[in-house]
Design a protein around this motif. Sequence first.
Motif, PDB file in Angstrom:
ATOM      1  N   HIS A   1       0.837  -1.193   0.000  1.00  0.00           N
ATOM      2  CA  HIS A   1       0.000   0.000   0.000  1.00  0.00           C
ATOM      3  C   HIS A   1       0.878   1.251   0.000  1.00  0.00           C
ATOM      4  O   HIS A   1       0.986   1.955   0.996  1.00  0.00           O
ATOM      5  N   THR A   2       1.506   1.531  -1.120  1.00  0.00           N
ATOM      6  CA  THR A   2       2.341   2.718  -1.214  1.00  0.00           C
ATOM      7  C   THR A   2       1.458   3.954  -1.391  1.00  0.00           C
ATOM      8  O   THR A   2       0.321   3.858  -1.878  1.00  0.00           O
ATOM      9  N   PRO A   3       1.958   5.129  -1.002  1.00  0.00           N
ATOM     10  CA  PRO A   3       1.146   6.345  -1.181  1.00  0.00           C
ATOM     11  C   PRO A   3       0.683   6.547  -2.625  1.00  0.00           C
ATOM     12  O   PRO A   3      -0.490   6.877  -2.864  1.00  0.00           O
ATOM     13  N   ARG A   4       1.571   6.350  -3.586  1.00  0.00           N
ATOM     14  CA  ARG A   4       1.186   6.566  -4.983  1.00  0.00           C
ATOM     15  C   ARG A   4       0.106   5.584  -5.399  1.00  0.00           C
ATOM     16  O   ARG A   4      -0.860   5.960  -6.086  1.00  0.00           O
ATOM     17  N   SER A   5       0.246   4.321  -5.003  1.00  0.00           N
ATOM     18  CA  SER A   5      -0.768   3.330  -5.356  1.00  0.00           C
ATOM     19  C   SER A   5      -2.117   3.678  -4.736  1.00  0.00           C
ATOM     20  O   SER A   5      -3.165   3.583  -5.391  1.00  0.00           O
TER      21      SER A   5
ATOM     22  N   ILE B   1      -3.243   6.616  -3.917  1.00  0.00           N
ATOM     23  CA  ILE B   1      -3.825   7.777  -4.588  1.00  0.00           C
ATOM     24  C   ILE B   1      -4.490   7.353  -5.892  1.00  0.00           C
ATOM     25  O   ILE B   1      -5.606   7.789  -6.212  1.00  0.00           O
ATOM     26  N   VAL B   2      -3.821   6.489  -6.671  1.00  0.00           N
ATOM     27  CA  VAL B   2      -4.435   5.988  -7.908  1.00  0.00           C
ATOM     28  C   VAL B   2      -5.723   5.228  -7.583  1.00  0.00           C
ATOM     29  O   VAL B   2      -6.750   5.399  -8.253  1.00  0.00           O
ATOM     30  N   THR B   3      -5.693   4.399  -6.544  1.00  0.00           N
ATOM     31  CA  THR B   3      -6.877   3.654  -6.135  1.00  0.00           C
ATOM     32  C   THR B   3      -7.989   4.599  -5.720  1.00  0.00           C
ATOM     33  O   THR B   3      -9.166   4.397  -6.072  1.00  0.00           O
ATOM     34  N   PHE B   4      -7.644   5.640  -4.980  1.00  0.00           N
ATOM     35  CA  PHE B   4      -8.647   6.618  -4.548  1.00  0.00           C
ATOM     36  C   PHE B   4      -9.306   7.284  -5.759  1.00  0.00           C
ATOM     37  O   PHE B   4     -10.534   7.393  -5.834  1.00  0.00           O
ATOM     38  N   TYR B   5      -8.506   7.726  -6.707  1.00  0.00           N
ATOM     39  CA  TYR B   5      -9.086   8.373  -7.886  1.00  0.00           C
ATOM     40  C   TYR B   5      -9.948   7.391  -8.680  1.00  0.00           C
ATOM     41  O   TYR B   5     -10.991   7.765  -9.227  1.00  0.00           O
ATOM     42  N   GLY B   6      -9.511   6.140  -8.770  1.00  0.00           N
ATOM     43  CA  GLY B   6     -10.314   5.155  -9.483  1.00  0.00           C
ATOM     44  C   GLY B   6     -11.655   4.911  -8.825  1.00  0.00           C
ATOM     45  O   GLY B   6     -12.679   4.751  -9.504  1.00  0.00           O
ATOM     46  N   ALA B   7     -11.680   4.916  -7.491  1.00  0.00           N
ATOM     47  CA  ALA B   7     -12.915   4.628  -6.768  1.00  0.00           C
ATOM     48  C   ALA B   7     -13.779   5.864  -6.570  1.00  0.00           C
ATOM     49  O   ALA B   7     -15.012   5.771  -6.584  1.00  0.00           O
TER      50      ALA B   7
ATOM     51  N   HIS C   1     -12.442  -0.697   2.593  1.00  0.00           N
ATOM     52  CA  HIS C   1     -12.721  -0.885   1.175  1.00  0.00           C
ATOM     53  C   HIS C   1     -11.561  -0.380   0.331  1.00  0.00           C
ATOM     54  O   HIS C   1     -11.151  -1.047  -0.635  1.00  0.00           O
ATOM     55  N   LEU C   2     -11.004   0.790   0.657  1.00  0.00           N
ATOM     56  CA  LEU C   2      -9.905   1.340  -0.130  1.00  0.00           C
ATOM     57  C   LEU C   2      -8.683   0.428  -0.057  1.00  0.00           C
ATOM     58  O   LEU C   2      -8.004   0.197  -1.069  1.00  0.00           O
ATOM     59  N   LEU C   3      -8.397  -0.115   1.124  1.00  0.00           N
ATOM     60  CA  LEU C   3      -7.254  -1.012   1.265  1.00  0.00           C
ATOM     61  C   LEU C   3      -7.470  -2.308   0.481  1.00  0.00           C
ATOM     62  O   LEU C   3      -6.546  -2.814  -0.172  1.00  0.00           O
ATOM     63  N   ALA C   4      -8.686  -2.858   0.536  1.00  0.00           N
ATOM     64  CA  ALA C   4      -8.970  -4.090  -0.208  1.00  0.00           C
ATOM     65  C   ALA C   4      -8.873  -3.846  -1.714  1.00  0.00           C
ATOM     66  O   ALA C   4      -8.295  -4.658  -2.453  1.00  0.00           O
ATOM     67  N   LEU C   5      -9.414  -2.718  -2.166  1.00  0.00           N
ATOM     68  CA  LEU C   5      -9.349  -2.392  -3.594  1.00  0.00           C
ATOM     69  C   LEU C   5      -7.909  -2.180  -4.035  1.00  0.00           C
ATOM     70  O   LEU C   5      -7.512  -2.625  -5.123  1.00  0.00           O
ATOM     71  N   ASP C   6      -7.107  -1.537  -3.193  1.00  0.00           N
ATOM     72  CA  ASP C   6      -5.707  -1.301  -3.539  1.00  0.00           C
ATOM     73  C   ASP C   6      -4.949  -2.623  -3.653  1.00  0.00           C
ATOM     74  O   ASP C   6      -4.068  -2.768  -4.513  1.00  0.00           O
ATOM     75  N   SER C   7      -5.270  -3.585  -2.803  1.00  0.00           N
ATOM     76  CA  SER C   7      -4.650  -4.906  -2.908  1.00  0.00           C
ATOM     77  C   SER C   7      -5.158  -5.670  -4.123  1.00  0.00           C
ATOM     78  O   SER C   7      -4.392  -6.290  -4.858  1.00  0.00           O
TER      79      SER C   7
ATOM     80  N   LEU D   1       2.760  11.668 -10.068  1.00  0.00           N
ATOM     81  CA  LEU D   1       1.662  11.325 -10.976  1.00  0.00           C
ATOM     82  C   LEU D   1       1.416  12.446 -11.981  1.00  0.00           C
ATOM     83  O   LEU D   1       1.041  12.188 -13.132  1.00  0.00           O
ATOM     84  N   LYS D   2       1.639  13.676 -11.558  1.00  0.00           N
ATOM     85  CA  LYS D   2       1.540  14.806 -12.489  1.00  0.00           C
ATOM     86  C   LYS D   2       2.614  14.705 -13.565  1.00  0.00           C
ATOM     87  O   LYS D   2       2.337  14.887 -14.757  1.00  0.00           O
ATOM     88  N   ARG D   3       3.847  14.376 -13.166  1.00  0.00           N
ATOM     89  CA  ARG D   3       4.932  14.262 -14.144  1.00  0.00           C
ATOM     90  C   ARG D   3       4.673  13.136 -15.143  1.00  0.00           C
ATOM     91  O   ARG D   3       5.099  13.208 -16.294  1.00  0.00           O
ATOM     92  N   ARG D   4       3.991  12.103 -14.700  1.00  0.00           N
ATOM     93  CA  ARG D   4       3.657  10.988 -15.594  1.00  0.00           C
ATOM     94  C   ARG D   4       2.456  11.296 -16.482  1.00  0.00           C
ATOM     95  O   ARG D   4       2.082  10.486 -17.331  1.00  0.00           O
ATOM     96  N   GLY D   5       1.843  12.451 -16.309  1.00  0.00           N
ATOM     97  CA  GLY D   5       0.719  12.834 -17.152  1.00  0.00           C
ATOM     98  C   GLY D   5      -0.608  12.243 -16.741  1.00  0.00           C
ATOM     99  O   GLY D   5      -1.566  12.280 -17.512  1.00  0.00           O
ATOM    100  N   LEU D   6      -0.701  11.708 -15.514  1.00  0.00           N
ATOM    101  CA  LEU D   6      -1.944  11.093 -15.061  1.00  0.00           C
ATOM    102  C   LEU D   6      -2.839  12.073 -14.306  1.00  0.00           C
ATOM    103  O   LEU D   6      -4.064  11.918 -14.303  1.00  0.00           O
TER     104      LEU D   6
END
Length: 274
Positions: free
Chosen positions: A5-9, A11-17, A218-224, A52-57
């Motif tokens: 559960h890295t911070p970047r992962s 954040i991506v999971t949060f935006y997806g959900a 839920h966020l932790l389960a989705l991230d996994s 994530l901004k530098r990657r264009g996401l």
Amino acid sequence: MSEQHTPRSLIVTFYGAHGRASSGPVAVAELVRLLAPVGVDAPSVRSSVSRLKRRGLLLPARTPAGAAGYALSPDARQLLEDGDRRIYWPWADRRADEGGWVLAVFSVPEAERNKRHVLRSRLAGLGFGSAAPGVWIAPAHHHEETRHTLERLQLAPYVDLFRGEHLGFAPTAEAVARWWDLASLAKQHEAFLDRHEPVLRAWQARVSTPPDEAYRDHLLALDSWRRLPYADPGLPPHLLPDDWPGARSAEVFRALDERLGEAGRGFVSGAGVG
């Protein structure tokens, strides 16, 4: 926080959900507040958002109230929409949807050989198995997402995609065991079950569903979970070992999503996001 559960992962999971409920940006202050329950501190949020901004996401933007925030880029939205099909579509339906295989055959000029590693890495990340040097294979239902990914990364000129059947000479189940590391995939499913099946049992023993706790679990389960349908492309059951744990891990995620997803979304919308 676990290594997974890295911070970047997260954040991506949060935006997806939660970050696609509206087209507007999510304020940085809200990201900090809503990622604190899963163990991400403010400096980690800000540094991960910058990457994530530098990657264009993520794209910097102001919220309607004038606060600094970030919105998903068009590429990120396409990436998340492709991911929905893997993450939320029941595996039994996905396996029954289309038969056959998609083949990705690539050739990279020696002067651009660094793209070979990128291609191999991206195809593996889409769940492809390696059938031979420069020849990668996946169940046919992944062809559309594969096309989107290769086009987005400007790798399409190096790849030809084909659809077809496996006609021999080895039995297909034996070939699948060569194309994918099934033992490693099984361990990933077992790790998900070890981490999240006890969480599901605990929620099944409860009557109430506090939104803040539901959001966190839920966020932790989705991230996994969201990584697993990429590592394991959803191979037909008859080609897998009898004790394959994938169906059980998919059912655990589905049950957690059904129990916690709505309450978690209510918690986030109550915070003014979405």
